[in-house]
Scaffold this motif. Structure first.
Motif, PDB file in Angstrom:
ATOM      1  N   ALA A  55     -17.932  28.940  27.001  1.00  0.00           N
ATOM      2  CA  ALA A  55     -17.818  27.577  27.518  1.00  0.00           C
ATOM      3  C   ALA A  55     -19.169  27.175  28.088  1.00  0.00           C
ATOM      4  O   ALA A  55     -19.744  27.902  28.891  1.00  0.00           O
ATOM      5  CB  ALA A  55     -16.739  27.491  28.591  1.00  0.00           C
ATOM      6  N   THR A  56     -19.662  26.044  27.632  1.00  0.00           N
ATOM      7  CA  THR A  56     -20.971  25.565  28.054  1.00  0.00           C
ATOM      8  C   THR A  56     -20.834  24.154  28.604  1.00  0.00           C
ATOM      9  O   THR A  56     -20.301  23.276  27.923  1.00  0.00           O
ATOM     10  CB  THR A  56     -21.956  25.555  26.865  1.00  0.00           C
ATOM     11  OG1 THR A  56     -21.960  26.846  26.267  1.00  0.00           O
ATOM     12  CG2 THR A  56     -23.351  25.192  27.324  1.00  0.00           C
ATOM     13  N   TYR A  57     -21.308  23.969  29.817  1.00  0.00           N
ATOM     14  CA  TYR A  57     -21.285  22.648  30.449  1.00  0.00           C
ATOM     15  C   TYR A  57     -22.613  21.963  30.202  1.00  0.00           C
ATOM     16  O   TYR A  57     -23.676  22.541  30.448  1.00  0.00           O
ATOM     17  CB  TYR A  57     -21.041  22.788  31.960  1.00  0.00           C
ATOM     18  CG  TYR A  57     -20.993  21.471  32.672  1.00  0.00           C
ATOM     19  CD1 TYR A  57     -19.831  20.715  32.665  1.00  0.00           C
ATOM     20  CD2 TYR A  57     -22.100  20.974  33.325  1.00  0.00           C
ATOM     21  CE1 TYR A  57     -19.785  19.482  33.309  1.00  0.00           C
ATOM     22  CE2 TYR A  57     -22.061  19.747  33.968  1.00  0.00           C
ATOM     23  CZ  TYR A  57     -20.901  19.012  33.957  1.00  0.00           C
ATOM     24  OH  TYR A  57     -20.857  17.798  34.593  1.00  0.00           O
ATOM     25  N   GLN A  58     -22.568  20.758  29.656  1.00  0.00           N
ATOM     26  CA  GLN A  58     -23.773  19.970  29.458  1.00  0.00           C
ATOM     27  C   GLN A  58     -23.789  18.850  30.492  1.00  0.00           C
ATOM     28  O   GLN A  58     -22.856  18.050  30.545  1.00  0.00           O
ATOM     29  CB  GLN A  58     -23.822  19.340  28.054  1.00  0.00           C
ATOM     30  CG  GLN A  58     -24.023  20.330  26.939  1.00  0.00           C
ATOM     31  CD  GLN A  58     -22.718  20.774  26.327  1.00  0.00           C
ATOM     32  OE1 GLN A  58     -21.737  20.063  26.339  1.00  0.00           O
ATOM     33  NE2 GLN A  58     -22.702  21.971  25.796  1.00  0.00           N
ATOM     34  N   LEU A  65     -18.178  19.398  28.089  1.00  0.00           N
ATOM     35  CA  LEU A  65     -17.889  20.817  28.042  1.00  0.00           C
ATOM     36  C   LEU A  65     -17.636  21.201  26.596  1.00  0.00           C
ATOM     37  O   LEU A  65     -16.827  20.567  25.913  1.00  0.00           O
ATOM     38  CB  LEU A  65     -16.659  21.131  28.894  1.00  0.00           C
ATOM     39  CG  LEU A  65     -16.235  22.583  29.000  1.00  0.00           C
ATOM     40  CD1 LEU A  65     -17.270  23.381  29.801  1.00  0.00           C
ATOM     41  CD2 LEU A  65     -14.871  22.684  29.660  1.00  0.00           C
ATOM     42  N   THR A  66     -18.342  22.222  26.111  1.00  0.00           N
ATOM     43  CA  THR A  66     -18.121  22.732  24.767  1.00  0.00           C
ATOM     44  C   THR A  66     -17.496  24.110  24.897  1.00  0.00           C
ATOM     45  O   THR A  66     -18.041  24.982  25.585  1.00  0.00           O
ATOM     46  CB  THR A  66     -19.445  22.826  23.985  1.00  0.00           C
ATOM     47  OG1 THR A  66     -20.017  21.517  23.904  1.00  0.00           O
ATOM     48  CG2 THR A  66     -19.217  23.368  22.585  1.00  0.00           C
ATOM     49  N   ALA A 104     -15.883  14.767  31.391  1.00  0.00           N
ATOM     50  CA  ALA A 104     -15.316  13.591  30.739  1.00  0.00           C
ATOM     51  C   ALA A 104     -14.806  13.943  29.348  1.00  0.00           C
ATOM     52  O   ALA A 104     -13.758  13.466  28.918  1.00  0.00           O
ATOM     53  CB  ALA A 104     -16.354  12.479  30.644  1.00  0.00           C
ATOM     54  N   THR A 105     -15.541  14.810  28.637  1.00  0.00           N
ATOM     55  CA  THR A 105     -15.190  15.150  27.267  1.00  0.00           C
ATOM     56  C   THR A 105     -15.297  16.649  27.060  1.00  0.00           C
ATOM     57  O   THR A 105     -16.273  17.270  27.478  1.00  0.00           O
ATOM     58  CB  THR A 105     -16.135  14.438  26.270  1.00  0.00           C
ATOM     59  OG1 THR A 105     -16.122  13.031  26.543  1.00  0.00           O
ATOM     60  CG2 THR A 105     -15.693  14.664  24.834  1.00  0.00           C
ATOM     61  N   THR A 106     -14.279  17.209  26.418  1.00  0.00           N
ATOM     62  CA  THR A 106     -14.282  18.631  26.061  1.00  0.00           C
ATOM     63  C   THR A 106     -14.269  18.740  24.551  1.00  0.00           C
ATOM     64  O   THR A 106     -13.444  18.106  23.882  1.00  0.00           O
ATOM     65  CB  THR A 106     -13.058  19.354  26.650  1.00  0.00           C
ATOM     66  OG1 THR A 106     -13.083  19.221  28.078  1.00  0.00           O
ATOM     67  CG2 THR A 106     -13.044  20.827  26.274  1.00  0.00           C
ATOM     68  N   TYR A 107     -15.178  19.547  24.021  1.00  0.00           N
ATOM     69  CA  TYR A 107     -15.255  19.807  22.585  1.00  0.00           C
ATOM     70  C   TYR A 107     -14.729  21.221  22.358  1.00  0.00           C
ATOM     71  O   TYR A 107     -15.257  22.176  22.923  1.00  0.00           O
ATOM     72  CB  TYR A 107     -16.700  19.702  22.093  1.00  0.00           C
ATOM     73  CG  TYR A 107     -17.302  18.346  22.346  1.00  0.00           C
ATOM     74  CD1 TYR A 107     -17.206  17.343  21.396  1.00  0.00           C
ATOM     75  CD2 TYR A 107     -17.949  18.064  23.547  1.00  0.00           C
ATOM     76  CE1 TYR A 107     -17.748  16.076  21.627  1.00  0.00           C
ATOM     77  CE2 TYR A 107     -18.488  16.807  23.784  1.00  0.00           C
ATOM     78  CZ  TYR A 107     -18.389  15.827  22.823  1.00  0.00           C
ATOM     79  OH  TYR A 107     -18.921  14.578  23.069  1.00  0.00           O
ATOM     80  N   LEU A 108     -13.688  21.353  21.534  1.00  0.00           N
ATOM     81  CA  LEU A 108     -13.069  22.655  21.284  1.00  0.00           C
ATOM     82  C   LEU A 108     -13.310  23.064  19.837  1.00  0.00           C
ATOM     83  O   LEU A 108     -13.017  22.306  18.909  1.00  0.00           O
ATOM     84  CB  LEU A 108     -11.564  22.600  21.568  1.00  0.00           C
ATOM     85  CG  LEU A 108     -10.773  23.861  21.238  1.00  0.00           C
ATOM     86  CD1 LEU A 108     -11.227  25.044  22.108  1.00  0.00           C
ATOM     87  CD2 LEU A 108      -9.275  23.597  21.419  1.00  0.00           C
ATOM     88  N   TYR A 109     -13.827  24.277  19.667  1.00  0.00           N
ATOM     89  CA  TYR A 109     -14.066  24.854  18.341  1.00  0.00           C
ATOM     90  C   TYR A 109     -13.339  26.189  18.267  1.00  0.00           C
ATOM     91  O   TYR A 109     -13.285  26.922  19.263  1.00  0.00           O
ATOM     92  CB  TYR A 109     -15.566  25.089  18.109  1.00  0.00           C
ATOM     93  CG  TYR A 109     -16.376  23.824  18.168  1.00  0.00           C
ATOM     94  CD1 TYR A 109     -16.571  23.044  17.031  1.00  0.00           C
ATOM     95  CD2 TYR A 109     -16.924  23.390  19.365  1.00  0.00           C
ATOM     96  CE1 TYR A 109     -17.303  21.869  17.086  1.00  0.00           C
ATOM     97  CE2 TYR A 109     -17.656  22.206  19.434  1.00  0.00           C
ATOM     98  CZ  TYR A 109     -17.844  21.458  18.289  1.00  0.00           C
ATOM     99  OH  TYR A 109     -18.563  20.303  18.347  1.00  0.00           O
TER     100      TYR A 109
END
Length: 151
Positions: A55-58, A65-66, A104-109
């Motif tokens: 998990a990486t916070y930008q 959050l990715t 605000a936005t989470t990207y899930l892979y």
């Protein structure tokens, strides 16, 4: 003269505090990056079938959050896609753990043990969400995740 020096000092300190707040840093608790690391550990220690998580916070205006998870074979459906139950449980963890973060936005892979991307399109649809066009990722707003908290 002394007044302008004091005013300037107050402005500098205020600007520094504002910069820390906007960058997602906190002098009174874990940083957003620390919380992202903790989120990855929660996913890995769960019984969801996540073998590894990153998990990486930008830092951005809203905070992004990715999250990338590697799934065990048992977390996949017979067709080799993310199962609905697995995705629901991952979303529950994301919703719970990000509730204290400025995201605000989470990207899930998702990927399998061989590092191959795993489709989550069908599971997303079953959960009332829509995967990205490729079917291999989800872009989730805070509102999207709210319904999965404590679910």
């Amino acid at each position: 003269m002394m007044r302008s020096v004091a005013r300037r000092a107050v402005l500098i300190v205020g600007a520094a505090v504002l910069a820390l707040a906007l960058s997602g840093c906190s002098v009174f608790g874990p940083s957003q990056s620390d919380r992202a690391d903790a989120l990855a550990r929660v996913l890995e220690s769960s019984d969801i079938g996540v073998t590894t998580a990153e998990a990486t916070y930008q830092t951005s205006f809203g905070g992004d959050l990715t999250v990338t998870v590697t799934l065990a074979p048992a977390a996949l459906d017979p067709a080799g896609r993310v199962s609905t139950e697995t995705l629901t449980r991952i979303l529950n963890v994301l919703a719970t753990e990000t509730s204290t973060m400025r995201v605000a936005t989470t990207y899930l892979y998702t990927k399998d043990g061989d590092g191959q991307r795993v489709s989550l399109a069908a599971a997303a649809e079953e959960n009332g969400l829509r995967a990205e066009k490729s079917g291999y990722s989800l872009v989730l707003s805070r509102t999207d995740l709210t319904g999965f908290a404590n679910g």
